[in-house]
Design an enzyme around this catalytic site. Sequence first.
Site, PDB file in Angstrom:
ATOM      1  N   HIS A  72      52.329  48.363  43.690  1.00  9.89           N
ATOM      2  CA  HIS A  72      52.211  46.894  44.074  1.00  9.89           C
ATOM      3  C   HIS A  72      52.621  46.224  42.897  1.00  9.89           C
ATOM      4  O   HIS A  72      51.859  46.458  41.917  1.00  9.89           O
ATOM      5  CB  HIS A  72      50.865  46.468  44.978  1.00  9.89           C
ATOM      6  CG  HIS A  72      50.977  46.908  46.430  1.00  9.89           C
ATOM      7  ND1 HIS A  72      50.082  46.399  47.313  1.00  9.89           N
ATOM      8  CD2 HIS A  72      51.924  47.651  46.953  1.00  9.89           C
ATOM      9  CE1 HIS A  72      50.426  46.807  48.502  1.00  9.89           C
ATOM     10  NE2 HIS A  72      51.314  47.810  48.310  1.00  9.89           N
ATOM     11  N   TYR A 200      43.776  38.348  49.821  1.00  9.45           N
ATOM     12  CA  TYR A 200      42.634  38.014  49.710  1.00  9.45           C
ATOM     13  C   TYR A 200      42.390  36.642  50.178  1.00  9.45           C
ATOM     14  O   TYR A 200      43.178  35.716  49.760  1.00  9.45           O
ATOM     15  CB  TYR A 200      42.174  38.128  48.185  1.00  9.45           C
ATOM     16  CG  TYR A 200      41.991  39.377  47.467  1.00  9.45           C
ATOM     17  CD1 TYR A 200      43.193  40.300  47.187  1.00  9.45           C
ATOM     18  CD2 TYR A 200      40.858  40.038  47.437  1.00  9.45           C
ATOM     19  CE1 TYR A 200      43.121  41.244  46.473  1.00  9.45           C
ATOM     20  CE2 TYR A 200      40.635  41.370  47.061  1.00  9.45           C
ATOM     21  CZ  TYR A 200      41.882  42.118  46.474  1.00  9.45           C
ATOM     22  OH  TYR A 200      41.670  43.196  45.833  1.00  9.45           O
ATOM     23  N   PRO A 292      32.989  45.230  45.925  1.00 12.44           N
ATOM     24  CA  PRO A 292      34.572  45.635  46.077  1.00 12.44           C
ATOM     25  C   PRO A 292      35.758  44.768  45.872  1.00 12.44           C
ATOM     26  O   PRO A 292      36.917  45.144  45.975  1.00 12.44           O
ATOM     27  CB  PRO A 292      34.595  46.365  47.298  1.00 12.44           C
ATOM     28  CG  PRO A 292      33.306  45.950  48.334  1.00 12.44           C
ATOM     29  CD  PRO A 292      32.546  45.660  47.489  1.00 12.44           C
ATOM     30  N   LYS A 296      37.389  47.460  41.676  1.00 12.08           N
ATOM     31  CA  LYS A 296      36.766  48.197  40.356  1.00 12.08           C
ATOM     32  C   LYS A 296      36.039  49.470  40.585  1.00 12.08           C
ATOM     33  O   LYS A 296      36.125  50.307  39.663  1.00 12.08           O
ATOM     34  CB  LYS A 296      35.881  47.337  39.692  1.00 12.08           C
ATOM     35  CG  LYS A 296      36.923  45.985  39.210  1.00 12.08           C
ATOM     36  CD  LYS A 296      38.068  46.508  38.135  1.00 12.08           C
ATOM     37  CE  LYS A 296      38.959  45.708  38.272  1.00 12.08           C
ATOM     38  NZ  LYS A 296      40.087  46.322  38.214  1.00 12.08           N
ATOM     39  N   TYR A 384      42.609  42.499  37.064  1.00 13.69           N
ATOM     40  CA  TYR A 384      42.887  43.145  38.266  1.00 13.69           C
ATOM     41  C   TYR A 384      43.560  44.441  37.845  1.00 13.69           C
ATOM     42  O   TYR A 384      43.117  45.549  38.704  1.00 13.69           O
ATOM     43  CB  TYR A 384      43.555  42.386  39.299  1.00 13.69           C
ATOM     44  CG  TYR A 384      43.588  42.677  40.888  1.00 13.69           C
ATOM     45  CD1 TYR A 384      44.674  43.839  41.141  1.00 13.69           C
ATOM     46  CD2 TYR A 384      42.733  42.545  41.693  1.00 13.69           C
ATOM     47  CE1 TYR A 384      44.373  44.342  42.431  1.00 13.69           C
ATOM     48  CE2 TYR A 384      42.695  42.977  43.093  1.00 13.69           C
ATOM     49  CZ  TYR A 384      43.761  43.742  43.281  1.00 13.69           C
ATOM     50  OH  TYR A 384      43.450  44.298  44.688  1.00 13.69           O
TER      51      TYR A 384
END
Length: 389
Positions: A72, A200, A292, A296, A384
């Site tokens: 991704h 998200y 979550p 990580k 990220y």
Amino acid sequence: MRTKVAIIGAGPAGLLLGRLLENAGIETVILERRSQDYVLGRIRAGVLEQGTVELLDRAGVGERMHADGLIHDGVEFCFDGDKHRFNFRELIGRTVMVYGQTEVTRDLMQARDASGAKTVYESENVSLHDFDSDKPRVRYVKDGIEHELACDFIAGCDGYHGVSRASVPAGSIRTFERVYPFGWLGILVDRPPVAEELIYAHHERGFALCSMRSPTRSRYYVQVPTDEKVEEWSDDRFWDELRRRVDDETAEHLATGPSIEKSIAPLRSFVAEPLRFGRLFLAGDAAHIVPPTGAKGLNLAASDVGVLADALIEFYADRSPAGIDGYSARVLSRIWKAERFSWWMTSILHTFPDTDTFSRRIQRAEFDYLRSSEVAARSLAENYTGLPI
Ligand code: FAS
Ligand code: PHB
């Protein structure tokens, strides 16, 4: 019985550490409380940082991940219906791999079984002894028979509720914790993902996440109150709530179906310090927990054991204690930066029960800053996709 390194726990941390050490000729024994099927039945993380991918390759278990995993380039944030994509590859030239923790664990288990390295599943009453000496021991019961394992080192990879951290004298360890006033209700469904990448979503009704495991299997989450009961959530209720929290286009394209797994996970931030006690080392969830939101947890477990494996390999090769002496400080520095990022992602994306209009405006300003500033977006991308180990 004797071994070089006794590893407590056959989750990703314990199994990856075992592979890295065995590949370097260092014998290990893993003691796992549950059965292999039980460990594989836990549905957890889904996103791997590039550093984790590299460690799995180094462990010799990357073949299926590269064949089935999904690269991704970015993620989307959706704030009260406004969507914005963060293209990590453009921002900082890095990507993430979508490949479920279950599959990572399966690959590691199969490699360990094939190597003949010893793993004692369903080992009970594991207890740690004399790790403040140079002759540590682990005792356990298997099929009603007591065993003792003499070793040089113990790696506590037994998760948040494990015996390892609990075996450290209270005066020798400090813990730092924040418990969030909500949890994540997650479902797994054999339907194509609603989008190419993760979404998200922040909404006044609560956070939602659209994720995936493969082109035909999706993973979704909605934020729920801490006292929520999973049996109160029918599939239909879940899909209705998810549609209300994402943008119209996503809601319209959602491919719904019967859930094949449904569970609620609590959210907390937690760190123990230090992470070395004589011949005992803590790694993974035994050492820290992250919400979550920042993806990580699994990745921190991998980076911990990458550092610990190098330290132990150095000790056995050169009898140098430098790596093991520096383990705790080195991993804690990265752990706290991942804790910060996970707390920040959780703070801006979730709805807090005691929130006020000022806090909601600040959340909106965070989103507006991220989508209007390349510098802010690069910082998100850097964290990220994973800070350097
Ligand atoms: P684990 O907890 O995976 O493994 C520890 C092992 O030790 C277990 O197999 C346990 O059975 C064993 N054990 C415990 N006590 C023992 C004892 N006394 N004796 C012997 N063995 C013992 N992370 C993400 O990045 N994204 C997510 O979406 C996500 N979702 C999660 C959902 C849940 C419900 C949980 C609990 C965690 C989630 N995480 C997520 C975090 C998770 O992926 C962890 O970071 C990851 O499993 C850490 O791996 P380990 O450190 O190996 O710990
Ligand atoms: C998941 O797919 O389970 C997942 C992905 C990203 C997260 C958390 C969970 O931040």
